[in-house]
Design a protein around this motif. Structure first.
Motif, short mmCIF file in Angstrom:
data_model
loop_
_atom_site.label_atom_id
_atom_site.label_comp_id
_atom_site.label_asym_id
_atom_site.label_seq_id
_atom_site.Cartn_x
_atom_site.Cartn_y
_atom_site.Cartn_z
N THR A 23 0.78 -1.33 -0.15
CA THR A 23 -0.07 -0.25 -0.13
C THR A 23 0.94 1.27 0.01
OG1 THR A 23 -0.16 0.00 2.44
CG2 THR A 23 -1.77 -1.31 1.23
N VAL A 24 0.30 2.54 -0.22
CA VAL A 24 1.12 3.74 -0.23
C VAL A 24 1.73 3.88 1.37
CG1 VAL A 24 -0.21 4.84 -2.19
CG2 VAL A 24 -1.02 5.15 0.28
N GLY A 25 2.67 4.38 1.20
CA GLY A 25 3.48 4.83 2.45
C GLY A 25 3.13 6.09 2.89
N ALA A 26 2.08 6.22 3.42
CA ALA A 26 1.54 7.79 4.06
C ALA A 26 2.41 8.24 4.94
CB ALA A 26 0.39 7.69 4.24
N GLY A 27 3.25 9.48 5.13
CA GLY A 27 3.98 9.66 6.22
C GLY A 27 5.39 9.29 5.98
N ALA A 28 5.74 8.58 5.10
CA ALA A 28 7.13 7.96 5.03
C ALA A 28 8.26 8.86 4.95
CB ALA A 28 7.14 6.97 3.89
N VAL A 29 9.18 8.69 5.86
CA VAL A 29 10.47 9.66 5.77
C VAL A 29 11.33 9.21 4.77
CG1 VAL A 29 12.10 10.58 7.29
CG2 VAL A 29 9.93 10.39 8.12
N VAL A 30 11.82 9.89 4.04
CA VAL A 30 12.65 9.59 2.60
C VAL A 30 14.26 10.25 2.91
CG1 VAL A 30 13.01 9.26 0.41
CG2 VAL A 30 10.83 8.92 1.25
N THR A 31 15.06 9.74 2.91
CA THR A 31 16.46 10.22 2.87
C THR A 31 16.99 10.07 1.68
OG1 THR A 31 17.66 8.46 4.05
CG2 THR A 31 16.94 10.49 5.44
N PHE A 32 18.27 10.84 1.32
CA PHE A 32 19.00 10.58 -0.33
C PHE A 32 20.37 10.47 0.01
CE2 PHE A 32 14.85 12.90 -0.40
CZ PHE A 32 14.22 12.05 -1.62
N ASP A 47 13.12 22.83 0.20
CA ASP A 47 12.06 22.47 -0.09
C ASP A 47 11.55 23.34 -1.28
OD1 ASP A 47 11.25 24.82 0.96
OD2 ASP A 47 10.45 23.99 2.97
N ALA A 48 10.08 23.14 -1.63
CA ALA A 48 9.67 24.14 -2.86
C ALA A 48 9.61 25.36 -2.55
CB ALA A 48 7.96 23.62 -3.08
N ALA A 49 9.67 26.03 -1.29
CA ALA A 49 9.77 27.30 -0.77
C ALA A 49 11.18 27.72 -0.44
CB ALA A 49 9.04 27.53 0.38
N ALA A 50 12.19 26.84 -0.85
CA ALA A 50 13.50 27.30 -0.89
C ALA A 50 14.18 27.11 0.60
CB ALA A 50 14.04 28.50 -1.71
N SER A 51 13.59 26.52 1.43
CA SER A 51 13.94 26.40 2.95
C SER A 51 14.73 25.47 3.00
CB SER A 51 12.90 26.36 3.74
OG SER A 51 12.07 27.51 3.78
N PRO A 52 15.59 25.20 3.73
CA PRO A 52 16.73 24.09 3.98
C PRO A 52 16.09 22.73 4.59
CG PRO A 52 17.78 26.12 4.68
CD PRO A 52 16.42 26.65 4.44
N ILE A 53 16.34 21.74 4.08
CA ILE A 53 15.70 20.63 4.70
C ILE A 53 16.81 19.38 4.32
CG2 ILE A 53 13.52 20.93 4.33
CD1 ILE A 53 13.27 19.47 1.86
N THR A 54 16.61 18.33 5.32
CA THR A 54 17.65 17.00 5.04
C THR A 54 17.01 15.97 4.57
OG1 THR A 54 17.35 16.64 7.42
CG2 THR A 54 19.19 18.32 7.01
N GLN A 55 15.53 16.02 4.72
CA GLN A 55 14.86 14.84 4.43
C GLN A 55 13.42 15.07 4.03
OE1 GLN A 55 14.96 12.82 8.05
NE2 GLN A 55 13.07 13.78 8.66
N ILE A 56 12.73 14.25 3.19
CA ILE A 56 11.45 14.61 2.54
C ILE A 56 10.48 13.57 3.38
CG2 ILE A 56 9.91 14.52 0.49
CD1 ILE A 56 11.98 16.72 0.51
N VAL A 57 9.32 14.15 3.42
CA VAL A 57 8.34 13.41 4.20
C VAL A 57 7.14 13.27 3.03
CG1 VAL A 57 6.53 13.09 5.84
CG2 VAL A 57 8.87 14.26 6.32
N ALA A 58 6.46 11.97 3.08
CA ALA A 58 5.61 11.63 1.89
C ALA A 58 4.25 12.03 2.56
CB ALA A 58 5.44 10.10 1.88
N ASP A 59 3.26 12.35 1.59
CA ASP A 59 1.82 12.93 2.05
C ASP A 59 1.14 11.75 2.34
OD1 ASP A 59 0.65 11.92 -0.12
OD2 ASP A 59 0.69 13.97 -1.31
N GLU A 60 -0.30 12.00 2.79
CA GLU A 60 -1.21 11.19 3.21
C GLU A 60 -1.42 9.93 1.86
OE1 GLU A 60 -3.90 14.65 1.87
OE2 GLU A 60 -2.08 14.14 2.76
N TYR A 61 -1.01 10.28 0.91
CA TYR A 61 -1.16 9.44 -0.28
C TYR A 61 -0.07 8.67 -0.76
CZ TYR A 61 -5.36 12.31 -0.87
OH TYR A 61 -6.58 13.06 -0.60
N GLY A 62 1.23 8.77 -0.07
CA GLY A 62 2.25 8.21 -0.12
C GLY A 62 3.24 9.03 -1.37
#
Length: 600
Positions: A23-32, A47-62
């Motif tokens: 199933t879709v992984g809602a809220g999964a934390v992804v590193t690169f 992120d899309a607003a150009a703010s520094p981040i170190t990981q990405i979090v999937a939304d409720e739909y994965g």
């Protein structure tokens, strides 16, 4: 340098196993990361607003949101906490940089270092692409000759797809390089392996593998027993289309048990197994397999070796020039509620070394054979004979029901060797076989009852020929044997007929037997111990020896020609010996006719 966009694409989803399903992984934390394993993590993300981040979090739909990667980085390995990482490419590359041709769910093996140059060992590169491919994705093999030194493992729900499959190797025929070609020093059980959950370390049932337009050429293999494609254990819903496997030293396709489970519910379309060392298709205890337009040619054992395939189908398949049987239905097909039979329809065999199709399976499920065409089987190393047949059923306890079968004999293509098979169809020691119709031309006999059959039913429309194809000997008028009841719902019309057994008419009407044409009648043979005849009275009596007389025989007497003093006629009998006809007039010398009847 520029930052490139990642995420928010049609393939940028995270999936996770839950209760045996993905199933879709809602809220999964992804590193690169910069490597498929270990390596260095990329932490300079925006992120899309150009703010520094170190990981990405999937939304409720994965789904992964849009973000910017580090400067100059066009692809990264994504880690969502599973056992493997997946490759993610940037959406676009500008400023004169080259762009990779892979997208998230379509991975080109050339991007992972494969060359396809018919020399370089591409095993690691192809396996890296397979490991990086997400479930539902495709690993693409562009045209080329990919050399391998160890088995390639396709993960669950991943498709391995090539460009073209050559059907067979023929001298002078174009043979474009578009295949996986293992090196002479290859080590491993099979060129391609499908692993179950246990062996593969997967989080869910191993299933939904696809192999499309892929060719395996084992010409250079040296070690014996290396299969083309091998699967062991609970591996479900595998599909193959336009696949060719040639010259591997083991089986073309081999399914086996692991941990008490077998592969299950496969679909094979246009799969060619050509000149492999063992069986072409070695299928063991495979429920719900469907094979359509598959061919096994020139293999070292049987073309199709089917050992219990409950609820399965073979349609429009061909088995030719295999050393053993063309098609072999064998093994224990069981008797329980989970057992099941198989349908074999519109299939053909040609010039196999043993039988065209052999059934020797045990159990109770029925094997149904429709429209089977056999030709020149029973080659037997060129000697013919050997007791082989186009269709053979030998020692089978499974019921075998055949709608239509044909057999045609012949020699090798160049006219050499002996004509075969010896028999068109042969049945020995079987529990139940029914053949409705056919045309059986073979060297010695079209139809052969080898004995020991409990029920062998031969239909009304089976013709036979013997001898060569140039000078056949017709055997069309053989008796039709029906071991059980022949039930005809309407009229049975026959221009002539004969019976060596008893006839019973159970109709309760007064006219249970009708002779419908004027002039029709009943003829009864006369002679010693007959049921009808004439005798002459001497002194008003005559004794007729007849051992067919029983205690319940009814004797009808009537005067055929008058003589002497006429009297009334009566009859008496001595069961098993004779009967006497007596006139009430002692001087009666008439010729008397008599007919004997028995009560039903």
């Amino acid at each position: 340098m520029a930052r490139y966009d990642f995420g928010a694409g049609v393939a940028d989803f995270i999936v996770t196993p839950a209760d045996g399903l993905w199933t879709v992984g809602a809220g999964a934390v992804v590193t690169f990361w910069d490597a498929a394993s270990d390596g260095t993590q990329y932490t300079d993300l925006l992120d899309a607003a150009a703010s520094p981040i170190t990981q990405i979090v999937a939304d409720e739909y994965g789904s992964l949101p849009r973000f910017h990667g580090p400067d100059g980085v066009t692809g990264m390995w994504a880690d969502a906490g599973g056992e493997t990482r997946g490759w993610m490419d940037a959406h676009s590359v500008t400023g004169g940089e080259d762009t990779a041709v892979s997208v998230r769910d379509w991975l080109n093996v050339l991007d992972y270092g494969a060359t396809g140059d018919n020399a370089t060992d591409d095993t690691a590169a192809i396996q890296a692409a397979l490991a990086a491919c997400p479930m539902g994705g495709i690993v693409y093999l562009p045209a080329g000759a990919y050399r391998t030194s160890a088995p390639l493992t396709i993960p669950p729900a991943v498709t391995l797809q090539g460009t073209h499959t050559n059907l067979m190797t023929v001298v002078g025929l174009v043979d474009p390089p578009c295949y996986i070609r293992p090196l002479a020093g290859f080590t491993g059980a099979a060129v391609i392996q499908l692993l179950d959950k246990l062996a593969g370390g997967y989080n869910t049932i191993s299933a939904e593998h696809r192999i499309l337009n892929v060719m395996i050429d084992g010409t250079d293999l040296e070690d014996p027993g290396i299969d083309g494609i091998q699967a062991a254990g609970n591996i479900q819903n595998v599909a193959m289309r336009d696949v060719t496997i040639r010259r591997v030293t083991g089986a073309g396709i081999n399914t086996q048990a692991n941990g008490g489970f077998f592969p299950y519910s496969w679909r094979l379309h246009r799969v060619m197994i050509d000149n492999c060392g063992w069986h072409g298709f070695a299928v063991q205890v495979m429920t719900d397999i469907t094979m359509i337009d598959c061919q096994a040619i020139g293999n070292g054992a049987n073309g199709f070796d089917i050992n219990n395939a409950a609820n399965s189908q073979m349609v429009a398949c061909r088995a030719e020039w295999n050393v053993g049987n063309g098609i072999h239905i064998t093994g224990d097909w069981a008797t329980g509620t989970g057992s099941g039979g198989m349908l074999i329809g519109d299939c053909s065999t040609d010039r196999n070394g043993a039988n065209g199709l052999l059934v020797d399976a045990t159990g109770n499920p029925p094997i149904q054979i429709e429209n089977l065409h056999t030709r020149r089987d029973g080659r037997n190393d060129g000697a013919g004979g050997g007791g082989y047949a186009g269709l053979a059923v030998d020692g089978a306890t499974v019921p075998v029901i055949v709608g239509l079968v044909t057999c045609y004999p012949g020699t090798d293509d160049n006219g050499t060797q002996e004509s075969s098979p010896q028999y068109g169809a042969r049945f020995t020691d079987c529990a139940y076989v029914s053949v409705a119709s056919g045309f059986l031309h073979a060297d010695e006999a079209g139809w052969s009852d080898g004995g020991g059959n409990t029920v062998l039913r031969r239909g009304l429309n089976i013709a036979e020929r013997t001898g060569t194809t140039a000078a056949p000997v017709d055997v069309f008028a053989v008796p039709t044997d029906v071991a059980g009841n022949l039930n005809v719902g309407g009229y049975l019309a026959a221009s002539s007929g004969q019976s060596a057994g008893q006839w019973n008419i159970w109709d309760g009407q007064a006219k249970a037997l009708n002779l419908g044409a004027a002039g029709g009648g009943i003829a009864i043979a006369e002679g010693t111990n007959s049921r009808m005849g004439v005798s002459t009275l001497v002194g008003g009596t005559v004794t007729v020896p007849n051992t067919s007389v029983t205690a319940t025989t009814r004797i009808a007497v009537f005067r055929q020609a008058a003589g002497g003093t006429l009297g009334h006629l009566s009859a008496s009998k001595t069961p098993g010996t004779s009967f006497a006809i007596t006139s009430s007039a002692a001087a009666d010398t008439s010729v008397v006719a008599w007919v004997l009847f028995e009560p039903a």
